[in-house]
Design a protein around this motif. Structure first.
Motif, PDB file in Angstrom:
ATOM      1  N   CYS A 238      41.922  47.200  45.189  1.00  0.00           N
ATOM      2  CA  CYS A 238      42.131  47.202  43.737  1.00  0.00           C
ATOM      3  C   CYS A 238      41.381  48.367  43.077  1.00  0.00           C
ATOM      4  CB  CYS A 238      41.673  45.866  43.151  1.00  0.00           C
ATOM      5  SG  CYS A 238      42.088  45.687  41.418  1.00  0.00           S
ATOM      6  N   LYS A 239      42.019  48.990  42.080  1.00  0.00           N
ATOM      7  CA  LYS A 239      41.438  50.170  41.429  1.00  0.00           C
ATOM      8  C   LYS A 239      41.100  49.951  39.955  1.00  0.00           C
ATOM      9  CE  LYS A 239      42.086  52.588  45.199  1.00  0.00           C
ATOM     10  NZ  LYS A 239      40.940  52.966  46.052  1.00  0.00           N
ATOM     11  N   THR A 240      41.513  48.820  39.371  1.00  0.00           N
ATOM     12  CA  THR A 240      41.302  48.610  37.937  1.00  0.00           C
ATOM     13  C   THR A 240      40.701  47.241  37.659  1.00  0.00           C
ATOM     14  OG1 THR A 240      43.505  47.645  37.580  1.00  0.00           O
ATOM     15  CG2 THR A 240      43.324  50.052  37.435  1.00  0.00           C
ATOM     16  N   ILE A 241      40.018  47.132  36.487  1.00  0.00           N
ATOM     17  CA  ILE A 241      39.454  45.851  36.044  1.00  0.00           C
ATOM     18  C   ILE A 241      40.581  44.859  35.781  1.00  0.00           C
ATOM     19  CG2 ILE A 241      38.029  44.722  34.297  1.00  0.00           C
ATOM     20  CD1 ILE A 241      36.464  46.676  35.995  1.00  0.00           C
ATOM     21  N   LYS A 242      41.671  45.351  35.206  1.00  0.00           N
ATOM     22  CA  LYS A 242      42.822  44.495  34.928  1.00  0.00           C
ATOM     23  C   LYS A 242      43.373  43.890  36.221  1.00  0.00           C
ATOM     24  CE  LYS A 242      47.378  44.522  32.704  1.00  0.00           C
ATOM     25  NZ  LYS A 242      48.404  45.348  31.993  1.00  0.00           N
ATOM     26  N   GLY A 243      43.420  44.702  37.274  1.00  0.00           N
ATOM     27  CA  GLY A 243      43.896  44.214  38.560  1.00  0.00           C
ATOM     28  C   GLY A 243      42.998  43.132  39.136  1.00  0.00           C
ATOM     29  N   LEU A 244      41.690  43.289  38.951  1.00  0.00           N
ATOM     30  CA  LEU A 244      40.738  42.272  39.427  1.00  0.00           C
ATOM     31  C   LEU A 244      40.936  40.947  38.696  1.00  0.00           C
ATOM     32  CD1 LEU A 244      37.427  44.343  39.788  1.00  0.00           C
ATOM     33  CD2 LEU A 244      38.878  43.479  41.623  1.00  0.00           C
ATOM     34  N   ARG A 245      41.171  41.029  37.390  1.00  0.00           N
ATOM     35  CA  ARG A 245      41.416  39.802  36.619  1.00  0.00           C
ATOM     36  C   ARG A 245      42.658  39.093  37.136  1.00  0.00           C
ATOM     37  NH1 ARG A 245      40.717  43.100  31.810  1.00  0.00           N
ATOM     38  NH2 ARG A 245      38.528  43.062  31.135  1.00  0.00           N
ATOM     39  N   HIS A 246      43.683  39.869  37.460  1.00  0.00           N
ATOM     40  CA  HIS A 246      44.930  39.300  37.970  1.00  0.00           C
ATOM     41  C   HIS A 246      44.687  38.571  39.299  1.00  0.00           C
ATOM     42  CE1 HIS A 246      49.155  38.873  38.974  1.00  0.00           C
ATOM     43  NE2 HIS A 246      48.926  39.498  40.127  1.00  0.00           N
ATOM     44  N   ILE A 247      43.925  39.202  40.205  1.00  0.00           N
ATOM     45  CA  ILE A 247      43.619  38.585  41.510  1.00  0.00           C
ATOM     46  C   ILE A 247      42.837  37.293  41.313  1.00  0.00           C
ATOM     47  CG2 ILE A 247      42.319  38.876  43.654  1.00  0.00           C
ATOM     48  CD1 ILE A 247      42.941  41.898  43.449  1.00  0.00           C
ATOM     49  N   PHE A 248      41.846  37.331  40.430  1.00  0.00           N
ATOM     50  CA  PHE A 248      40.989  36.158  40.181  1.00  0.00           C
ATOM     51  C   PHE A 248      41.812  34.986  39.652  1.00  0.00           C
ATOM     52  CE2 PHE A 248      37.626  33.811  37.808  1.00  0.00           C
ATOM     53  CZ  PHE A 248      36.776  33.586  38.884  1.00  0.00           C
ATOM     54  N   THR A 249      42.781  35.291  38.780  1.00  0.00           N
ATOM     55  CA  THR A 249      43.637  34.240  38.210  1.00  0.00           C
ATOM     56  C   THR A 249      44.634  33.733  39.237  1.00  0.00           C
ATOM     57  OG1 THR A 249      43.467  35.301  36.041  1.00  0.00           O
ATOM     58  CG2 THR A 249      45.239  33.690  36.338  1.00  0.00           C
ATOM     59  N   LYS A 250      45.178  34.656  40.044  1.00  0.00           N
ATOM     60  CA  LYS A 250      46.219  34.296  41.009  1.00  0.00           C
ATOM     61  C   LYS A 250      45.709  33.334  42.076  1.00  0.00           C
ATOM     62  CE  LYS A 250      47.784  37.517  43.829  1.00  0.00           C
ATOM     63  NZ  LYS A 250      48.563  38.644  44.411  1.00  0.00           N
ATOM     64  N   TYR A 251      44.463  33.532  42.510  1.00  0.00           N
ATOM     65  CA  TYR A 251      43.915  32.691  43.580  1.00  0.00           C
ATOM     66  C   TYR A 251      42.866  31.742  42.997  1.00  0.00           C
ATOM     67  CZ  TYR A 251      46.148  36.203  46.531  1.00  0.00           C
ATOM     68  OH  TYR A 251      47.062  37.042  47.119  1.00  0.00           O
ATOM     69  N   SER A 252      43.312  30.867  42.122  1.00  0.00           N
ATOM     70  CA  SER A 252      42.398  29.950  41.419  1.00  0.00           C
ATOM     71  C   SER A 252      41.644  29.031  42.377  1.00  0.00           C
ATOM     72  CB  SER A 252      43.178  29.114  40.397  1.00  0.00           C
ATOM     73  OG  SER A 252      44.228  28.405  41.037  1.00  0.00           O
ATOM     74  N   LEU A 254      40.414  29.748  45.169  1.00  0.00           N
ATOM     75  CA  LEU A 254      39.372  30.468  45.908  1.00  0.00           C
ATOM     76  C   LEU A 254      38.351  31.131  44.976  1.00  0.00           C
ATOM     77  CD1 LEU A 254      41.619  32.268  48.564  1.00  0.00           C
ATOM     78  CD2 LEU A 254      40.190  30.259  48.947  1.00  0.00           C
ATOM     79  N   GLN A 255      38.360  30.757  43.697  1.00  0.00           N
ATOM     80  CA  GLN A 255      37.560  31.484  42.721  1.00  0.00           C
ATOM     81  C   GLN A 255      36.056  31.453  43.015  1.00  0.00           C
ATOM     82  OE1 GLN A 255      38.745  30.135  38.819  1.00  0.00           O
ATOM     83  NE2 GLN A 255      40.546  31.462  38.776  1.00  0.00           N
ATOM     84  N   GLU A 256      35.565  30.351  43.555  1.00  0.00           N
ATOM     85  CA  GLU A 256      34.133  30.262  43.859  1.00  0.00           C
ATOM     86  C   GLU A 256      33.727  31.289  44.915  1.00  0.00           C
ATOM     87  OE1 GLU A 256      31.543  28.590  42.529  1.00  0.00           O
ATOM     88  OE2 GLU A 256      32.979  28.070  40.960  1.00  0.00           O
ATOM     89  N   GLN A 257      34.564  31.428  45.970  1.00  0.00           N
ATOM     90  CA  GLN A 257      34.266  32.391  47.028  1.00  0.00           C
ATOM     91  C   GLN A 257      34.510  33.822  46.567  1.00  0.00           C
ATOM     92  OE1 GLN A 257      36.221  29.559  47.341  1.00  0.00           O
ATOM     93  NE2 GLN A 257      36.529  29.099  49.529  1.00  0.00           N
ATOM     94  N   LEU A 258      35.489  33.997  45.659  1.00  0.00           N
ATOM     95  CA  LEU A 258      35.871  35.347  45.250  1.00  0.00           C
ATOM     96  C   LEU A 258      34.973  35.929  44.166  1.00  0.00           C
ATOM     97  CD1 LEU A 258      39.774  35.026  45.105  1.00  0.00           C
ATOM     98  CD2 LEU A 258      38.377  35.937  46.953  1.00  0.00           C
ATOM     99  N   LYS A 259      34.295  35.076  43.413  1.00  0.00           N
ATOM    100  CA  LYS A 259      33.534  35.554  42.260  1.00  0.00           C
ATOM    101  C   LYS A 259      32.546  36.673  42.594  1.00  0.00           C
ATOM    102  CE  LYS A 259      31.091  33.842  38.188  1.00  0.00           C
ATOM    103  NZ  LYS A 259      30.576  32.641  37.483  1.00  0.00           N
TER     104      LYS A 259
END
Length: 297
Positions: A238-252, A254-259
């Motif tokens: 990922c290259k953008t902050i917007k892209g990171l937000r999308h990933i975080f939302t998409k994999y709800s 796994l959010q604890e491990q992904l944070k």
């Protein structure tokens, strides 16, 4: 007894390279090992029966060598594999296993009595060695010599003899025990005569390199690829902050491990953006300076 879902995990490739003398079996094995270890040789060992040929390719890197001396019994090969495993080797090249078969044939010829029933004294020893390779917790690359023959090729109006490899010098059916078998010709081109990975079967001949080993390693690791592993790679790309937000939302789920991974990548992106801003400011200042000069004129 209990049924379970099929799953490929923790696979260690068991493969063989066969060809006539000079076809590049040892060199090709080392290149494959380089790919299997992601470029490092510290966990690669060659069990050498070829009069020191293993030491001819040290320009590729510092690998380990275990030299076997005659007689090349199945038991000595098994012991050599145990030494490599005890030292934590991840890739073991056995160069070559044809010497073991020569030794067993010689042993059989010296036995008295019925030649057919005497194979009962040979087969279990050979089978124990093969099983040792197949069950070893390491990638195994075994080389096998092939009997040499000649064919006549028509070229420029003449028939020119060309060396070719025929049958492997090994017990019939041994090649079926391996997951992958490469045939090498006199020009060092490889083709797969057996391929359970489906990576090379039906493909044109090619020259083996480290990428060949990397491709095999990826196949071995496929079964271990969890959803979290895939998301981690997605975050890394990922290259953008917007892209990171999308990933975080998409994999709800796994959010604890992904944070922590998301936050770390966010800081990296912000640092890159901060480094880019001064450059744009410099360009802006240069343009302003030019405009002022033009105005004064």
């Amino acid at each position: 007894m209990k049924l379970r879902k099929s799953q490929r995990k923790n696979v260690k490739i068991k493969m063989a390279l066969q060809g006539i003398s000079g076809s590049g079996k040892t060199y090709s094995s080392l290149l494959i090992a380089k790919g299997l270890t992601n470029g490092g040789f510290s966990k690669t060992a060659i069990i050498d029966t070829e009069n020191g040929s293993a030491d001819l390719y040290t320009h590729l890197g510092q690998y380990n060598v275990l030299t076997l001396k005659p007689p090349f019994t199945p038991e000595s090969y098994t012991q050599a594999i145990d030494v490599c495993l005890k030292e934590g080797m991840e890739v073991i090249i056995i160069d070559s296993i044809s010497h073991c078969w020569y030794e067993l044939l010689d042993f059989h010829s010296r036995l008295v009595g019925n030649s057919f029933t005497n194979w009962n004294k040979v087969t279990p020893r050979h089978k124990a060695f093969i099983n040792k390779m197949l069950q070893a917790d390491a990638h195994i690359i075994a080389t096998m010599r092939t009997k040499q023959g000649y064919i006549l090729n028509h070229k420029d109006g003449k028939y020119i003899p060309e060396k070719v490899g025929l049958k492997a010098i090994q017990r019939d059916g041994t090649d079926y025990e391996f997951t992958l078998v490469f045939e090498l010709n006199t020009k060092h081109f490889a083709s797969a005569s057996k391929d359970r990975t489906n990576l090379f079967s039906g493909k044109p001949e090619f020259i083996i390199n480290a990428a060949t080993g990397k491709k095999i390693l990826n196949w071995c690791d496929e079964g271990n690829d969890t959803e979290l592993n895939k998301v981690e790679r997605e975050i890394d790309r990922c290259k953008t902050i917007k892209g990171l937000r999308h990933i975080f939302t998409k994999y709800s789920q796994l959010q604890e491990q992904l944070k922590p991974l998301i936050l770390k990548k966010k800081r990296e992106i912000e640092n890159i953006e901060t480094q880019i801003i001064p450059s744009s400011q410099v360009i802006s200042e240069i343009n302003d300076s030019k405009n002022r000069k033009n105005g004064n004129k």
